[in-house]
Enzyme design. Sequence first.
Site, PDB file in Angstrom:
ATOM      1  N   GLY A 122     -11.302  -7.452  10.937  1.00 53.06           N
ATOM      2  CA  GLY A 122     -10.902  -8.825  11.222  1.00 53.06           C
ATOM      3  C   GLY A 122      -9.534  -9.107  10.632  1.00 53.06           C
ATOM      4  O   GLY A 122      -8.996  -8.310   9.871  1.00 53.06           O
ATOM      5  N   LEU A 123      -8.987 -10.247  10.968  1.00 56.28           N
ATOM      6  CA  LEU A 123      -7.663 -10.631  10.483  1.00 56.28           C
ATOM      7  C   LEU A 123      -7.647 -10.797   8.964  1.00 56.28           C
ATOM      8  O   LEU A 123      -8.687 -11.014   8.342  1.00 56.28           O
ATOM      9  CB  LEU A 123      -7.231 -11.951  11.135  1.00 56.28           C
ATOM     10  CG  LEU A 123      -6.968 -11.950  12.639  1.00 56.28           C
ATOM     11  CD1 LEU A 123      -6.798 -13.379  13.134  1.00 56.28           C
ATOM     12  CD2 LEU A 123      -5.739 -11.112  12.981  1.00 56.28           C
ATOM     13  N   SER A 196      -7.979  -3.025  10.377  1.00 58.69           N
ATOM     14  CA  SER A 196      -8.140  -2.046  11.467  1.00 58.69           C
ATOM     15  C   SER A 196      -7.972  -2.715  12.837  1.00 58.69           C
ATOM     16  O   SER A 196      -8.933  -2.838  13.586  1.00 58.69           O
ATOM     17  CB  SER A 196      -9.488  -1.329  11.361  1.00 58.69           C
ATOM     18  OG  SER A 196     -10.557  -2.218  11.135  1.00 58.69           O
TER      19      SER A 196
END
Length: 300
Positions: A122-123, A196
Amino acid sequence: MITDILLKVLKKDPLIKRNVIKTVSWRIVGSVDTVILGWLITGQFSLGAKIGLTELLTKMLLYYAHERAWQKIKFGLPSKRRQTQILQKEIKPNLFKQTGKITRGDRERLNNNRSFTLWLTGLSGSGKSTLATETEAWLHGQNARVYILDGDNTRLGINKDLSFSDEDRAENIRRVAEMCRLFNDAGIIVIASFISPFEQDRAIAEKLIGDESFVEVYIDASIDTCQKRDTKGLYKLALAGKIKNFTGISSPYETPANPDVHLNTESQTVGACLDVLKKYLITNKNIGISLPTTVSSFTD
């Protein structure tokens, strides 16, 4: 003052020192050749020396600029991934996998838990770190062997030689996946907390770790929410252009198409997200009995 500037430049890019030395050494050789040729052609050593000195100064500057420009050009150079493939091809015939008497299953039985990898993606600011630490605490409370691999921590150690280019990000994830595989083989549960951002890299991680051991958990939060949570101040630096290739600002994030677990940290509290993850692990990984949680806010 000039010395301080030079030291800062050298610290920022060590290759500058190498480029300067190469420039000077090559031009000295070239200019000596020019002096000799000028002397032979004109019969005047002083004239040949003037020509040689002029050439030394002008071509040294041109050569240095040319050398620095080529440092930024990738043409003709194999990618890191290709270099790895070439190296593997060369050394593979001399390598032999070693196996012992104790298997992964033996270690899992000793630990009394199945080993797998929870891959949190996730961000930055989405809540990965918060959820990772709470999940680790819960698993530890179930007497499970568990360990967190975090993006910042690995880049401060084993991956400190990698930049944030797309190529180095891919290598970062590959190395982490290899570590996860080893931890899992040791019978240990891994919580891998990494942005990722690219689907291809996550697919490679899943392939290395093994589909049966890879649990993709998408930590979902909008870019606006992540910027508001920006406890590290990274988004401000990225928006100011001080951080390059920052996911969500100057580099894309490819949303997982079909994650095993999807947690929205905007609409759900930490406790609610943790309960969803617990239910998944109890159902699919035979992990203990759910325990209550008191944490209610995300910071990442």
